[in-house]
Design an enzyme around this catalytic site. Structure first.
Site, PDB file in Angstrom:
ATOM      1  N   THR A   8     103.181 -33.370  37.426  1.00 28.81           N
ATOM      2  CA  THR A   8     104.076 -32.956  38.502  1.00 28.81           C
ATOM      3  C   THR A   8     105.435 -32.637  37.895  1.00 28.81           C
ATOM      4  OG1 THR A   8     105.040 -33.559  40.648  1.00 28.81           O
ATOM      5  CG2 THR A   8     104.885 -35.306  39.025  1.00 28.81           C
ATOM      6  N   ASN A  10     107.994 -33.270  39.913  1.00 31.01           N
ATOM      7  CA  ASN A  10     108.776 -34.021  40.885  1.00 31.01           C
ATOM      8  C   ASN A  10     109.184 -35.386  40.313  1.00 31.01           C
ATOM      9  OD1 ASN A  10     109.623 -35.638  43.020  1.00 31.01           O
ATOM     10  ND2 ASN A  10     108.129 -34.806  44.458  1.00 31.01           N
ATOM     11  N   GLU A  38      97.572 -24.365  39.436  1.00 24.85           N
ATOM     12  CA  GLU A  38      97.252 -23.926  40.790  1.00 24.85           C
ATOM     13  C   GLU A  38      96.185 -24.847  41.363  1.00 24.85           C
ATOM     14  OE1 GLU A  38      95.933 -19.843  43.084  1.00 24.85           O
ATOM     15  OE2 GLU A  38      96.550 -19.754  40.989  1.00 24.85           O
ATOM     16  N   ASP A  67      96.447 -36.332  44.075  1.00 34.51           N
ATOM     17  CA  ASP A  67      96.478 -35.371  45.171  1.00 34.51           C
ATOM     18  C   ASP A  67      96.249 -36.184  46.429  1.00 34.51           C
ATOM     19  OD1 ASP A  67      96.902 -32.672  45.955  1.00 34.51           O
ATOM     20  OD2 ASP A  67      94.801 -32.548  46.531  1.00 34.51           O
ATOM     21  N   PHE A 146     108.853 -40.730  53.700  1.00 37.34           N
ATOM     22  CA  PHE A 146     108.975 -39.278  53.673  1.00 37.34           C
ATOM     23  C   PHE A 146     107.737 -38.673  54.310  1.00 37.34           C
ATOM     24  CE2 PHE A 146     106.925 -40.818  49.886  1.00 37.34           C
ATOM     25  CZ  PHE A 146     105.847 -39.972  49.717  1.00 37.34           C
ATOM     26  N   TYR A 148     104.924 -37.417  56.499  1.00 38.96           N
ATOM     27  CA  TYR A 148     104.404 -37.766  57.823  1.00 38.96           C
ATOM     28  C   TYR A 148     104.609 -39.244  58.167  1.00 38.96           C
ATOM     29  CZ  TYR A 148     102.021 -33.266  57.335  1.00 38.96           C
ATOM     30  OH  TYR A 148     101.744 -31.936  57.165  1.00 38.96           O
ATOM     31  N   LYS A 169     104.766 -50.935  52.470  1.00 40.55           N
ATOM     32  CA  LYS A 169     103.996 -49.690  52.424  1.00 40.55           C
ATOM     33  C   LYS A 169     103.132 -49.629  51.171  1.00 40.55           C
ATOM     34  CE  LYS A 169     104.377 -44.684  52.279  1.00 40.55           C
ATOM     35  NZ  LYS A 169     105.248 -43.537  52.083  1.00 40.55           N
ATOM     36  N   HIS A 174      97.568 -45.496  51.211  1.00 39.89           N
ATOM     37  CA  HIS A 174      96.499 -44.811  50.486  1.00 39.89           C
ATOM     38  C   HIS A 174      96.812 -44.746  48.994  1.00 39.89           C
ATOM     39  CE1 HIS A 174      99.673 -42.121  51.660  1.00 39.89           C
ATOM     40  NE2 HIS A 174      99.206 -41.117  50.943  1.00 39.89           N
TER      41      HIS A 174
END
Length: 194
Positions: A8, A10, A38, A67, A146, A148, A169, A174
């Site tokens: 990533t 990020n 991609e 992912d 962040f 949803y 959390k 997940h």
């Protein structure tokens, strides 16, 4: 202990992964910016493997990728793989999802995360999956997290992800579940074989 290249660009995701993997003492670093992968997979598993494999081969080092997304039962699993692209901002994505569920009483949903680790040759050495089941609220609640998080309600905790502390959390999410499985399977990785 090898350094894992995180598939990533990020820095926030790198920091989050570092927190989950802290018990292992491994070092993480961001992938080079010129490497673009991609996401052409049709599942979270395929995309996590694709990202880890391509980055590992490109840098000839171990790589880790995840992912994840939100799958809403009443929307046949949408937004699913397109969770991050369901709108341009978190606010837009939430508004679009709430609009799609307007008048719908069955609001069950799951956050799904797959984490994959690839060896320098690109072969996938480990993949884990975490699922967190909950419901979509009718309006946002809470200001933590962040994506949803403000509309993902966990009935057993009587909170949305956005109403939970980071520690709460991490224990139930997940991503937390996927990384917990990864930590337990970590000793089976053969870092010296590559």
């Amino acid at each position: 202990m090898p350094t894992l290249i995180v598939a990533t660009g990020n820095p926030g995701k790198l920091a989050e992964m570092q927190t989950y993997l802290e018990p292992l003492g491994c070092q993480l670093t961001l992938k080079p910016t010129e490497i673009e992968v991609e996401e052409t997979g049709s599942t979270f598993y395929e995309n996590a493997c694709l990202k880890a494999s391509q980055v590992a081969k490109a840098v000839n080092q171990w790589a880790i990728a995840d992912d994840s997304g939100l799958a809403v039962d009443a929307l046949d699993g949408a937004p699913g793989l397109y969770s991050a692209r369901y709108g341009n901002t978190d606010r837009e994505r939430i508004a679009k999802l709430l609009q799609a569920l307007e008048g719908v009483s069955q609001r069950q949903a799951q956050f799904i995360c797959v984490v994959s680790i690839a060896a320098p040759d690109g072969s996938i050495q480990l993949s884990t999956k975490g699922i967190c089941s909950g419901e979509i609220t009718h309006s946002p609640r809470g200001d933590q997290g962040f994506g949803y998080d403000p509309i993902f309600w966990l009935p057993e905790h009587k909170k949305t992800f956005a109403e939970m502390t980071k520690v709460e959390k991490q224990k139930v999410s997940h991503r937390g579940k996927a990384f917990n499985k990864l930590i337990h399977q970590w000793p089976g990785l053969k870092f010296d074989s590559f």
